[in-house]
Scaffold this motif. Structure first.
Motif, PDB file in Angstrom:
ATOM      1  N   GLU A  43      25.649  41.753  49.613  1.00 17.46           N
ATOM      2  CA  GLU A  43      26.664  40.945  48.935  1.00 17.46           C
ATOM      3  C   GLU A  43      26.276  40.731  47.476  1.00 17.46           C
ATOM      4  OE1 GLU A  43      29.058  36.704  49.381  1.00 17.46           O
ATOM      5  OE2 GLU A  43      27.532  37.225  50.850  1.00 17.46           O
ATOM      6  N   LYS A  68      28.545  41.137  44.122  1.00 14.03           N
ATOM      7  CA  LYS A  68      28.714  40.075  43.130  1.00 14.03           C
ATOM      8  C   LYS A  68      28.489  40.599  41.720  1.00 14.03           C
ATOM      9  CE  LYS A  68      27.616  36.140  46.044  1.00 14.03           C
ATOM     10  NZ  LYS A  68      26.728  34.996  46.265  1.00 14.03           N
ATOM     11  N   HIS A  91      34.480  38.096  42.905  1.00  8.18           N
ATOM     12  CA  HIS A  91      34.071  38.648  44.202  1.00  8.18           C
ATOM     13  C   HIS A  91      34.411  37.734  45.371  1.00  8.18           C
ATOM     14  CE1 HIS A  91      30.695  36.234  42.752  1.00  8.18           C
ATOM     15  NE2 HIS A  91      30.498  35.956  44.016  1.00  8.18           N
ATOM     16  N   LEU A 150      36.257  39.012  48.769  1.00  5.90           N
ATOM     17  CA  LEU A 150      35.594  38.930  50.082  1.00  5.90           C
ATOM     18  C   LEU A 150      36.425  38.093  51.052  1.00  5.90           C
ATOM     19  CD1 LEU A 150      31.838  38.554  49.064  1.00  5.90           C
ATOM     20  CD2 LEU A 150      33.088  40.625  49.696  1.00  5.90           C
ATOM     21  N   VAL A 168      30.306  40.020  57.791  1.00  5.94           N
ATOM     22  CA  VAL A 168      29.179  39.594  56.974  1.00  5.94           C
ATOM     23  C   VAL A 168      28.043  39.199  57.899  1.00  5.94           C
ATOM     24  CG1 VAL A 168      28.393  37.978  55.207  1.00  5.94           C
ATOM     25  CG2 VAL A 168      30.776  38.748  55.213  1.00  5.94           C
ATOM     26  N   SER A 208      22.980  38.313  52.399  1.00  6.84           N
ATOM     27  CA  SER A 208      24.090  38.721  53.253  1.00  6.84           C
ATOM     28  C   SER A 208      24.395  40.195  53.036  1.00  6.84           C
ATOM     29  CB  SER A 208      25.336  37.897  52.929  1.00  6.84           C
ATOM     30  OG  SER A 208      25.120  36.554  53.278  1.00  6.84           O
ATOM     31  N   LEU A 242      27.269  43.183  53.824  1.00 11.12           N
ATOM     32  CA  LEU A 242      28.686  43.379  54.115  1.00 11.12           C
ATOM     33  C   LEU A 242      28.886  44.698  54.835  1.00 11.12           C
ATOM     34  CD1 LEU A 242      30.052  42.410  50.584  1.00 11.12           C
ATOM     35  CD2 LEU A 242      29.584  40.905  52.519  1.00 11.12           C
TER      36      LEU A 242
END
Length: 171
Positions: A85, A89, A95, A99, A110, A118, A120
């Motif tokens: 993640e 970003k 973002h 998301l 996630v 995290s 994705l």
């Protein structure tokens, strides 16, 4: 080494001189030269020789929801797994909105890693099978914390299932 305009969220390349002005630094010519060379060597920075400008180089060429979904799907289909993640970003200014949209559409999963980052993943809804709540409860009630990989391998051998070699010595 990039300026982003708040109104458009667009990132624009910047010269070393403009960067120094933007962050209000007072550098002598030797320090400016060092900074320019350091930026040229930085893997997260793209340098345009013709314009003598620098731009942030994100981990992925993601600019919007469609780009993100395309890359997630490609990673899924090629077995590359998910993407951090934090990398997303860096790519997309808004973002959080992207998301949330993908989550609400059911296309994003996630997963939090043990290091709190995290990851994705593309969620392929075409392969999901509904599970009865009894089976889910039974599955969740079984603890495997005390079971080692060697225990699993021994059990599989006992019931006549061969395991795949990982190339690691398990002894």
């Amino acid at each position: 080494a990039v300026v982003s305009t708040q109104s458009t969220g667009e990132r624009k390349p910047i010269s070393v001189e403009d960067l120094i002005k933007a962050i209000r630094l007072d550098l002598d010519p030797h320090e400016k030269s060092w900074l320019a060379n350091a930026l040229k060597e930085n893997i997260k920075v793209e340098y345009d020789r013709e314009k003598d400008k620098f731009a942030f180089k994100p981990a992925y060429p993601i600019h919007n929801k469609v780009d993100l979904l395309t890359i997630l799907r490609d990673h899924y289909e090629t077995g590359m797994g998910g993407i951090l993640e934090a990398d997303v970003k860096e790519c997309i200014m808004k973002h959080d909105e992207v998301l949330e949209e993908l989550k609400s559409e059911g296309l994003l999963r996630v997963v939090a890693r043990s290091d709190k980052q995290s990851v994705l993943f593309y969620r392929d809804t075409s392969i999901e099978t509904p599970m009865e709540s009894q089976f889910q409860e039974l599955w969740n009630s079984v603890s495997v914390r005390e079971i080692t990989e060697q225990d699993i391998e021994n059990y599989l051998k006992r019931v006549g299932i061969s395991t795949q070699s990982t190339g690691h010595n398990t002894k």
